[in-house]
Design an enzyme around this catalytic site. Structure first.
Site, short mmCIF file in Angstrom:
data_model
loop_
_atom_site.label_atom_id
_atom_site.label_comp_id
_atom_site.label_asym_id
_atom_site.label_seq_id
_atom_site.Cartn_x
_atom_site.Cartn_y
_atom_site.Cartn_z
N ASP A 89 2.27 13.82 -18.97
CA ASP A 89 3.58 14.69 -18.14
C ASP A 89 4.31 15.01 -19.63
O ASP A 89 4.12 14.92 -20.67
CB ASP A 89 4.71 14.16 -17.38
N ASP A 271 1.64 13.17 -7.20
CA ASP A 271 2.02 11.97 -8.78
C ASP A 271 3.48 11.14 -7.93
O ASP A 271 4.18 11.67 -7.60
CB ASP A 271 2.22 11.44 -9.71
N CYS A 309 -8.50 -3.11 5.83
CA CYS A 309 -8.52 -2.34 4.55
C CYS A 309 -9.51 -2.92 3.51
O CYS A 309 -9.83 -4.14 3.41
CB CYS A 309 -6.52 -3.00 3.55
N CYS A 311 -9.22 -3.46 -0.06
CA CYS A 311 -8.47 -3.03 -1.05
C CYS A 311 -9.01 -4.82 -1.50
O CYS A 311 -9.48 -5.53 -1.00
CB CYS A 311 -7.07 -2.51 -1.03
N CYS A 314 -6.35 -7.06 0.56
CA CYS A 314 -7.25 -7.29 2.11
C CYS A 314 -7.89 -8.10 2.08
O CYS A 314 -8.58 -8.43 2.89
CB CYS A 314 -6.54 -5.94 2.58
N HIS A 340 -3.01 -3.15 -2.59
CA HIS A 340 -3.31 -2.61 -1.67
C HIS A 340 -1.92 -1.58 -1.59
O HIS A 340 -2.85 -0.27 -0.67
CB HIS A 340 -2.38 -3.83 -0.83
ZN LIG Z 1 -5.20 -3.11 1.89
#
Ligand SMILES: [Zn+2]
Length: 375
Positions: A89, A271, A309, A311, A314, A340
Site C-alpha cells: 500500500d 484485501d 476442509c 487446510c 482441519c 483455516h
Molecule cells: Zn480448515
C-alpha cells in the site's frame, strides 16, 4: 498485462500477468502488515493455504526495519523468501489512521512515527521511492484518506489534491523504473479513487484518473464506517466509470458477503485483516457462518472446524483441541485458526472464479450467502 477471460453479468474473471507470476482474479490478497501474517504464519505456510498475493504495509516497513535495509537485503521478496506477487500500500492510510500529529500540505504529509515519535515526511515521491526500495510487484498511489465525516467541500479539495498527487506518483514511478539499481524495474502502479460517499465526486474522479492509463484502479475510503448498503451504492455508481480492462481493487474489504456482492459489481481485487484478526480471537469461518471456538459447546467437539476442509488445521486437529490451545493461550491455537480462515477466504475466491467461468455466478452467490447466514 491484465485480461478478462470471462464475464458473467458485471462479474469479471481476469488474469494479471506480473514479473512475479500470474494472479488469477477475483483474488483475495493476504495481509502481512510487517512482511508477515500475524498469528505466526510463515511464508512456507502461504503455499499450503492457496495465497496468490501477499500484501505488506509501506508505512510499517518504512518505520521498521526501514526500506533502505530491505533494499540492501535484495527487496521484500528475498527478505521474506516469497517469490509470488506482493502488493504494497502507499502508506497513506496508515499515515492518516495511525500516525500522531500530522500536517497535510501540497507537497505531502508531515507526521510523527507511531513507534518512536520521530518526525517523518511522506509525499507522492517518497511513497514511490519507499515502495521501489521494497520492490513489490504492485505499488499503490499515495492518496489522502479523509475522515468519512469530513464536509463535502473538504472531500472535493482532498480529491483534487489526490489527483495531483497521482500524476506525481506516475512520473516518479516511471523515473524509478528506469534507474539501474532499482530491484523491480517492472513495478506496477494502481491509482486510487476517493470521494467518500458522494457519488458525483467519485464518478468525476474515476473519469479523471482513468485518463492516466494506470496498471489498475482501486476504490479507497470505503469500509470505514458507512453501511454495507451505502458501500454497494457507491460501487454501483463508480465502478462503471473505471476502466473495465484493468484490475478493479476494493481496498480493505471485507466480509465474505461484502466480497460476493462486490464481485457482482465488477470488483476483482480484495484485501482485509478480518480473517487473520478474527482467527487470532478464535473466531473461525465455516460455510454455515462464523463460530467462536471459545464457546463451551466445543469442549468435547472432536470434529474439525469445517468437515472436508483441506487446510492444515482441519486436516489434523479437532475443534476441542484448538479450543483448548486458545484457552491455554498456546500460540498454536491462534496460528491454526488464522491458517483455516485464510484458507477459507482463498478457497471461496477459487469457487467464485469457477462460478464466473461457468456462467453461474448469481446462483453461486445466492447459495453461498444463504448457507453462510444459516438458511
Ligand atoms: Zn480448515
Amino acid at each position: 498485462m491484465y485480461k478478462i477471460i470471462k464475464k458473467d453479468g458485471l462479474a469479471k474473471r481476469g488474469r494479471l500477468e506480473t514479473v512475479h507470476g500470474v494472479i488469477e482474479t477475483p483474488v483475495f490478497m493476504n495481509v502481512g502488515t510487517a512482511a508477515a501474517i500475524k498469528g505466526a504464519v510463515a511464508t512456507e505456510d502461504l503455499q499450503q493455504i492457496k495465497t496468490q498475493v501477499e500484501l505488506s504495509n509501506t508505512y510499517h516497513l518504512h518505520v521498521r526495519p526501514g526500506d533502505q535495509v530491505i533494499k540492501k537485503l535484495g527487496g521484500l521478496h528475498k527478505f521474506m523468501v516469497w517469490d509470488k506477487p506482493i502488493l504494497t500500500d502507499s502508506g497513506g492510510f496508515q499515515v492518516f489512521s495511525l500516525a500522531g500529529l500530522r500536517k497535510i500540505k501540497e507537497e505531502g504529509v508531515y507526521f510523527q512515527s507511531h513507534i518512536d515519535g520521530r518526525k517523518i515526511f511522506m509525499g507522492p515521491e517518497e511513497s514511490m521511492q519507499i515502495q521501489s526500495n521494497l520492490a513489490s510487484t504492485i505499488a499503490m498511489a499515495f492518496d489522502e484518506c479523509p475522515s468519512s465525516v469530513a464536509s463535502r467541500e473538504y472531500i472535493q479539495n482532498s480529491v483534487d489534491r489526490t489527483t495531483r498527487w497521482l500524476k506525481r506518483c506516475k512520473d516518479e514511478m516511471a523515473r524509478l523504473n528506469t534507474l539501474e539499481d532499482t530491484i523491480n524495474k517492472n513495478q506496477l502502479l494502481f491509482g486510487i479513487n476517493q470521494g467518500a460517499i458522494y457519488e458525483d465526486i467519485r464518478i468525476d474522479h474515476a473519469k479523471r484518473i482513468a485518463e492516466l492509463e494506470l496498471d489498475g484502479y482501486a476504490l479507497g475510503g470505503l469500509a470505514v464506517g458507512e453501511s454495507h448498503e451505502e458501500m454497494y451504492r457507491i460501487l454501483d455508481a463508480t465502478v462503471p466509470h473505471l476502466p473495465e480492462n484493468k484490475p478493479t481493487y476494493l481496498m480493505g474489504v471485507g466480509t465474505p458477503a461484502n466480497i460476493l456482492e462486490a464481485v457482482d459489481r465488477g470488483v476483482d481485487f480484495f484485501d482485509c485483516v478480518y480473517p487473520s484478526r478474527n482467527g487470532r480471537h478464535g473466531h473461525v469461518y465455516t460455510n454455515h457462518g462464523k463460530i467462536n471456538l471459545f464457546n463451551a459447546k466445543y469442549e468435547l467437539d472432536d470434529r474439525p472446524i469445517e468437515e472436508g476442509c483441506q487446510c492444515p488445521a482441519c486436516r489434523t486437529y479437532s475443534r476441542a483441541y484448538i479450543r483448548h490451545l486458545l484457552k491455554a493461550k498456546e500460540m498454536l491455537g491462534m496460528r491454526l485458526c488464522v491458517l483455516h480462515n485464510l484458507y477459507f477466504y482463498n478457497t471461496m475466491m477459487e469457487e467464485i472464479r469457477e462460478a464466473i467461468e461457468e456462467g453461474r455466478y448469481q446462483e453461486y452467490k445466492k447459495q453461498k450467502l444463504d448457507m453462510m447466514s444459516g438458511k
